[in-house]
Motif scaffolding. Structure first.
Motif, PDB file in Angstrom:
ATOM      1  N   LYS A 119       9.611  -7.312  -2.446  1.00 25.72           N
ATOM      2  CA  LYS A 119       9.470  -5.880  -2.189  1.00 25.72           C
ATOM      3  C   LYS A 119       9.114  -5.658  -0.723  1.00 25.72           C
ATOM      4  O   LYS A 119       8.284  -6.375  -0.160  1.00 25.72           O
ATOM      5  CB  LYS A 119       8.373  -5.301  -3.091  1.00 25.72           C
ATOM      6  N   ALA A 120       9.730  -4.672  -0.099  1.00 26.60           N
ATOM      7  CA  ALA A 120       9.503  -4.383   1.318  1.00 26.60           C
ATOM      8  C   ALA A 120       8.083  -3.881   1.550  1.00 26.60           C
ATOM      9  O   ALA A 120       7.493  -3.205   0.709  1.00 26.60           O
ATOM     10  CB  ALA A 120      10.504  -3.340   1.798  1.00 26.60           C
ATOM     11  N   LEU A 121       7.538  -4.216   2.716  1.00 33.52           N
ATOM     12  CA  LEU A 121       6.228  -3.716   3.144  1.00 33.52           C
ATOM     13  C   LEU A 121       6.463  -2.779   4.318  1.00 33.52           C
ATOM     14  O   LEU A 121       7.026  -3.176   5.341  1.00 33.52           O
ATOM     15  CB  LEU A 121       5.315  -4.872   3.565  1.00 33.52           C
ATOM     16  N   TYR A 122       6.053  -1.531   4.161  1.00 35.94           N
ATOM     17  CA  TYR A 122       6.140  -0.539   5.220  1.00 35.94           C
ATOM     18  C   TYR A 122       4.733  -0.369   5.773  1.00 35.94           C
ATOM     19  O   TYR A 122       3.873   0.218   5.112  1.00 35.94           O
ATOM     20  CB  TYR A 122       6.708   0.775   4.693  1.00 35.94           C
ATOM     21  N   PRO A 123       4.462  -0.908   6.979  1.00 40.89           N
ATOM     22  CA  PRO A 123       3.079  -0.954   7.463  1.00 40.89           C
ATOM     23  C   PRO A 123       2.484   0.384   7.888  1.00 40.89           C
ATOM     24  O   PRO A 123       1.273   0.544   7.880  1.00 40.89           O
ATOM     25  CB  PRO A 123       3.143  -1.921   8.641  1.00 40.89           C
ATOM     26  N   LEU A 124       3.327   1.334   8.268  1.00 40.63           N
ATOM     27  CA  LEU A 124       2.820   2.626   8.715  1.00 40.63           C
ATOM     28  C   LEU A 124       3.034   3.688   7.653  1.00 40.63           C
ATOM     29  O   LEU A 124       4.102   3.755   7.042  1.00 40.63           O
ATOM     30  CB  LEU A 124       3.517   3.063  10.005  1.00 40.63           C
ATOM     31  N   ALA A 125       2.028   4.512   7.447  1.00 36.41           N
ATOM     32  CA  ALA A 125       2.168   5.623   6.514  1.00 36.41           C
ATOM     33  C   ALA A 125       3.272   6.542   7.035  1.00 36.41           C
ATOM     34  O   ALA A 125       3.394   6.750   8.240  1.00 36.41           O
ATOM     35  CB  ALA A 125       0.844   6.381   6.400  1.00 36.41           C
ATOM     36  N   ASP A 126       4.093   7.039   6.158  1.00 32.84           N
ATOM     37  CA  ASP A 126       5.173   7.972   6.519  1.00 32.84           C
ATOM     38  C   ASP A 126       6.152   7.396   7.535  1.00 32.84           C
ATOM     39  O   ASP A 126       6.576   8.078   8.452  1.00 32.84           O
ATOM     40  CB  ASP A 126       4.593   9.287   7.057  1.00 32.84           C
ATOM     41  N   SER A 127       6.509   6.128   7.391  1.00 34.13           N
ATOM     42  CA  SER A 127       7.475   5.504   8.289  1.00 34.13           C
ATOM     43  C   SER A 127       8.414   4.623   7.477  1.00 34.13           C
ATOM     44  O   SER A 127       8.036   4.083   6.444  1.00 34.13           O
ATOM     45  CB  SER A 127       6.763   4.653   9.340  1.00 34.13           C
ATOM     46  N   THR A 128       9.626   4.475   7.967  1.00 30.11           N
ATOM     47  CA  THR A 128      10.604   3.635   7.280  1.00 30.11           C
ATOM     48  C   THR A 128      10.763   2.273   7.951  1.00 30.11           C
ATOM     49  O   THR A 128      11.601   1.483   7.536  1.00 30.11           O
ATOM     50  CB  THR A 128      11.977   4.335   7.246  1.00 30.11           C
ATOM     51  N   MET A 129       9.947   1.999   8.977  1.00 29.03           N
ATOM     52  CA  MET A 129      10.004   0.688   9.627  1.00 29.03           C
ATOM     53  C   MET A 129       9.420  -0.357   8.693  1.00 29.03           C
ATOM     54  O   MET A 129       8.323  -0.191   8.175  1.00 29.03           O
ATOM     55  CB  MET A 129       9.245   0.712  10.951  1.00 29.03           C
ATOM     56  N   GLU A 130      10.161  -1.421   8.513  1.00 30.52           N
ATOM     57  CA  GLU A 130       9.775  -2.466   7.559  1.00 30.52           C
ATOM     58  C   GLU A 130       9.163  -3.659   8.282  1.00 30.52           C
ATOM     59  O   GLU A 130       9.647  -4.088   9.329  1.00 30.52           O
ATOM     60  CB  GLU A 130      11.015  -2.907   6.786  1.00 30.52           C
ATOM     61  N   ALA A 131       8.102  -4.200   7.702  1.00 32.68           N
ATOM     62  CA  ALA A 131       7.453  -5.387   8.263  1.00 32.68           C
ATOM     63  C   ALA A 131       8.267  -6.626   7.926  1.00 32.68           C
ATOM     64  O   ALA A 131       8.806  -6.750   6.833  1.00 32.68           O
ATOM     65  CB  ALA A 131       6.043  -5.531   7.707  1.00 32.68           C
ATOM     66  N   GLY A 132       8.335  -7.539   8.886  1.00 35.53           N
ATOM     67  CA  GLY A 132       8.929  -8.848   8.634  1.00 35.53           C
ATOM     68  C   GLY A 132       7.832  -9.842   8.292  1.00 35.53           C
ATOM     69  O   GLY A 132       7.968 -10.646   7.384  1.00 35.53           O
ATOM     70  N   ILE A 133       6.719  -9.738   9.044  1.00 38.23           N
ATOM     71  CA  ILE A 133       5.590 -10.644   8.863  1.00 38.23           C
ATOM     72  C   ILE A 133       4.310  -9.847   9.104  1.00 38.23           C
ATOM     73  O   ILE A 133       4.248  -9.032  10.023  1.00 38.23           O
ATOM     74  CB  ILE A 133       5.631 -11.812   9.879  1.00 38.23           C
ATOM     75  N   ALA A 134       3.282 -10.103   8.303  1.00 37.04           N
ATOM     76  CA  ALA A 134       1.977  -9.488   8.521  1.00 37.04           C
ATOM     77  C   ALA A 134       0.886 -10.485   8.146  1.00 37.04           C
ATOM     78  O   ALA A 134       0.957 -11.102   7.087  1.00 37.04           O
ATOM     79  CB  ALA A 134       1.836  -8.213   7.693  1.00 37.04           C
ATOM     80  N   PHE A 135      -0.066 -10.644   9.041  1.00 38.93           N
ATOM     81  CA  PHE A 135      -1.209 -11.518   8.793  1.00 38.93           C
ATOM     82  C   PHE A 135      -2.486 -10.751   9.071  1.00 38.93           C
ATOM     83  O   PHE A 135      -2.560 -10.013  10.054  1.00 38.93           O
ATOM     84  CB  PHE A 135      -1.182 -12.756   9.706  1.00 38.93           C
ATOM     85  N   PRO A 136      -3.510 -10.928   8.235  1.00 39.62           N
ATOM     86  CA  PRO A 136      -4.783 -10.249   8.493  1.00 39.62           C
ATOM     87  C   PRO A 136      -5.531 -10.911   9.647  1.00 39.62           C
ATOM     88  O   PRO A 136      -5.400 -12.113   9.880  1.00 39.62           O
ATOM     89  CB  PRO A 136      -5.551 -10.432   7.183  1.00 39.62           C
ATOM     90  N   ILE A 137      -6.293 -10.104  10.364  1.00 39.77           N
ATOM     91  CA  ILE A 137      -7.174 -10.598  11.419  1.00 39.77           C
ATOM     92  C   ILE A 137      -8.554 -10.750  10.785  1.00 39.77           C
ATOM     93  O   ILE A 137      -9.139  -9.761  10.348  1.00 39.77           O
ATOM     94  CB  ILE A 137      -7.233  -9.616  12.608  1.00 39.77           C
ATOM     95  N   ILE A 138      -9.038 -11.987  10.714  1.00 41.82           N
ATOM     96  CA  ILE A 138     -10.325 -12.267  10.084  1.00 41.82           C
ATOM     97  C   ILE A 138     -11.215 -12.963  11.099  1.00 41.82           C
ATOM     98  O   ILE A 138     -10.851 -13.998  11.647  1.00 41.82           O
ATOM     99  CB  ILE A 138     -10.159 -13.144   8.825  1.00 41.82           C
ATOM    100  N   GLY A 139     -12.366 -12.356  11.345  1.00 37.48           N
ATOM    101  CA  GLY A 139     -13.314 -12.933  12.293  1.00 37.48           C
ATOM    102  C   GLY A 139     -14.716 -12.896  11.730  1.00 37.48           C
ATOM    103  O   GLY A 139     -15.154 -11.864  11.240  1.00 37.48           O
ATOM    104  N   GLY A 140     -15.399 -13.999  11.770  1.00 41.40           N
ATOM    105  CA  GLY A 140     -16.758 -14.059  11.253  1.00 41.40           C
ATOM    106  C   GLY A 140     -16.844 -13.729   9.778  1.00 41.40           C
ATOM    107  O   GLY A 140     -17.839 -13.185   9.320  1.00 41.40           O
ATOM    108  N   GLY A 141     -15.784 -13.998   9.047  1.00 40.31           N
ATOM    109  CA  GLY A 141     -15.761 -13.722   7.616  1.00 40.31           C
ATOM    110  C   GLY A 141     -15.389 -12.291   7.264  1.00 40.31           C
ATOM    111  O   GLY A 141     -15.234 -11.969   6.094  1.00 40.31           O
ATOM    112  N   ASP A 142     -15.249 -11.420   8.276  1.00 44.11           N
ATOM    113  CA  ASP A 142     -14.901 -10.021   8.033  1.00 44.11           C
ATOM    114  C   ASP A 142     -13.451  -9.751   8.394  1.00 44.11           C
ATOM    115  O   ASP A 142     -12.941 -10.269   9.387  1.00 44.11           O
ATOM    116  CB  ASP A 142     -15.792  -9.092   8.869  1.00 44.11           C
TER     117      ASP A 142
END
Length: 179
Positions: A119-142
């Motif tokens: 299933k496609a991931l659209y990273p921006l609300a109200d946008s049709t641009m599709e994500a190819g890759i997404a990784f979370p930024i995790i620092g200090g456990g947060d």
């Protein structure tokens, strides 16, 4: 500044409750850090604190480098909004709210890689641009945000090199939030 018409009293411990409607609208969750500002005219202002937002100039440079290396649009977000973008109209992306799907992926500390059967991931609300890759930024456990490389407009799926580049970017930015 917009008045809400809501008045709350400070309790004997100096606490004030932020109304549920405001917390929901502003996406303030239990445990979220808030910065407190004061103004000369007596105003007290609460602002959501974004550790990755403090790195916005640095994040902007990183998006430029990733964009040049991949020739694909790149965004870096905090947990709510885009804080840096490259290869995409800045007005189209900057300060835009992220989608509920990306927000959920970040909160779950998951990653996303586009595939024909996924299933496609659209990273921006109200946008049709599709994500190819997404990784979370995790620092200090947060969890601080995400690095998102958009899908190639010609429909080709992300390469292993692109996946590694985004993973390294997210790890590096996470490390920067710890300092």
């Amino acid at each position: 500044m917009k008045a809400t018409g809501i008045v709350r009293r400070i309790d004997d411990l100096g606490r004030v409750v932020i109304p549920k409607e405001i917390r929901r609208t502003m996406r303030i969750r239990e445990g979220d850090p808030l910065e407190i500002y004061t103004a000369a005219d007596g105003e007290v202002i609460f602002k959501k604190y974004s550790p990755i937002g403090e790195l916005s100039e640095f994040a902007g440079q990183y998006t430029d480098v990733l964009n040049r290396a991949t020739n694909l649009p790149v965004i870096i977000t905090d947990r709510d909004h885009v804080i840096a973008a490259s290869g995409i109209g800045r007005k189209e992306a900057m300060d835009k709210r992220i989608s509920a799907a990306l927000e959920e992926m970040i909160e779950d500390r998951g990653s996303y890689t586009a595939a024909p059967d996924k299933k496609a991931l659209y990273p921006l609300a109200d946008s049709t641009m599709e994500a190819g890759i997404a990784f979370p930024i995790i620092g200090g456990g947060d969890v601080a945000g995400a690095v998102v490389l958009m899908l190639n407009p010609n429909g080709s799926m992300p390469t292993q090199t692109e996946i590694k580049l985004v993973s390294v970017a997210a790890s590096f930015l996470g490390k920067q939030t710890e300092e």
